[in-house]
Design a protein around this motif. Sequence first.
Motif, PDB file in Angstrom:
ATOM      1  N   ALA A 139      -0.602  -1.440  -9.144  1.00 61.71           N
ATOM      2  CA  ALA A 139      -1.215  -2.053 -10.316  1.00 61.71           C
ATOM      3  C   ALA A 139      -2.716  -2.035 -10.165  1.00 61.71           C
TER       4      ALA A 139
ATOM      5  N   HIS B 167      -3.758  -9.459  -6.843  1.00 66.21           N
ATOM      6  CA  HIS B 167      -3.171 -10.433  -7.770  1.00 66.21           C
ATOM      7  C   HIS B 167      -1.654 -10.455  -7.607  1.00 66.21           C
ATOM      8  N   THR B 168      -1.063  -9.277  -7.503  1.00 65.81           N
ATOM      9  CA  THR B 168       0.388  -9.177  -7.324  1.00 65.81           C
ATOM     10  C   THR B 168       0.825  -9.846  -6.028  1.00 65.81           C
TER      11      THR B 168
ATOM     12  N   PRO C   5      -4.010  -5.096  -7.121  1.00 64.74           N
ATOM     13  CA  PRO C   5      -2.845  -5.362  -6.283  1.00 64.74           C
ATOM     14  C   PRO C   5      -2.871  -6.718  -5.602  1.00 64.74           C
TER      15      PRO C   5
ATOM     16  N   GLN D 131       0.659 -13.564  -6.450  1.00 65.92           N
ATOM     17  CA  GLN D 131       1.751 -14.050  -7.297  1.00 65.92           C
ATOM     18  C   GLN D 131       3.071 -14.096  -6.529  1.00 65.92           C
TER      19      GLN D 131
ATOM     20  N   ALA E  31       4.579  -2.374  -8.436  1.00 71.51           N
ATOM     21  CA  ALA E  31       3.613  -3.464  -8.513  1.00 71.51           C
ATOM     22  C   ALA E  31       2.369  -3.200  -7.679  1.00 71.51           C
TER      23      ALA E  31
END
Length: 432
Positions: A5, A10-11, A8, A14, A2
Amino acid sequence: MALCAEIPWHTVAQLSEKYGPVYTLHMGMDPVVVLCSYDAVKEALIDNAEDFGARGHMPLLDRISSGGHGVIGSNGERWRQLRRFSLMTLRNFGMGKKSIEHRIQEEAQFLVEEFRKSKAQPLDPTFFFAKAVSNVICSVVFGDRFEYEDKEFLKILGLLNEIFKGVSSVWGQMYNVYPKIVAKMPGPHHKLFNATDGIQEVIAKHVEMHKETLDPNDPRDFIDCFLIKMEQEKGKPDTEFHMEAIVNTAFDLFGAGTETVSTTLRYGLMILLKHPDVEERIHQEIDKVIGRDRAPNVEDRPHMPYMDAVIHEIQRYVDLIPMGIPRKVIRDLKFRDFLIPQFKYPNQFNPGHFLDDTGKFIRNDGFMPFSSGKRICLGEGLARMELFLFFTTILQNFSLRSPVDIAEIDLTPLMSGFGNVPRYYQLAFIPR
């Protein structure tokens, strides 16, 4: 995984929705505590500033700073001495004073003249902003500005741009997670290291040139002051003032004082192309408060709440260094969870985030583009002054036009890792 990505942060955001504003994840083999709320960050960096005042492990930063030299990547007594010296010296050379304001105003006029030469034809503003912003910090660090077509200047600005893109790329993220493995792999991350070495070689050359003409009684710039301090501490075996320190500290000031502000300007004008109603309202405020016959100055800012709000909103929306630079605690510490107040429309560009119902500028405690606490950006005052004077001077003299339909302008980052790098675009500067 993740964290490699495309975006990152955003991850990370989340994960906070599931695990709360304070949680642990692993970057490779290293456990990392994530603070993902205003209250948690405030509690850590401001209310417990001393405990959270150390620099966390970041392999890319270690590589760039030659193992923790310079003011950004260092810790402990080394950091305290270099930061205290740097702050004092920058203030002595005008940081936050009228003298540095005059330098910015002068550079803003050079930039306006460069844009006039384009005769309203579309251009990529990337290196125009880099040249202008860099010259302000260069006048402090190296004692002089560079001509915009100077070959050495263009070379180091190109290298600096390569570094910012490199640390924000997937390869840069992978290096931070698995440095020993990625360091041995072929890939574009080696261009980042070569660029770092290239700039440090140029700085080292300028240091040697300064040595030859140094007058201890009349220091011309930051490098002169550092050389004088080196001579004063020459007999101390544990001194923090030596060649490695001067090169890395000058690199920190030059890099941080160039890429951050110039990228914010570039991203900011792209946003204004997308929001012509905002640009028009700025023009109206400039015409009312300043007019078109004199240069903007810092004293205009309190009388320009909309311009102030737009600049703050640009910095918030751009989120230039979205995950910040790692911190670490200086002792074992118990830390508790917090909830967070949010901006009303966090994913929209809206200057109203910084305006009250009467149109007056209002501050928001969640606005931390320069970080906070003990490690707050050395150049916050300079950057704020630059953003206001550059943005206002440009928009005093020009209207912005896009060669493509504004619906085609994509404000999402070209890449997002350490920093959010805007997409390349063109715009035309139309004289007003």
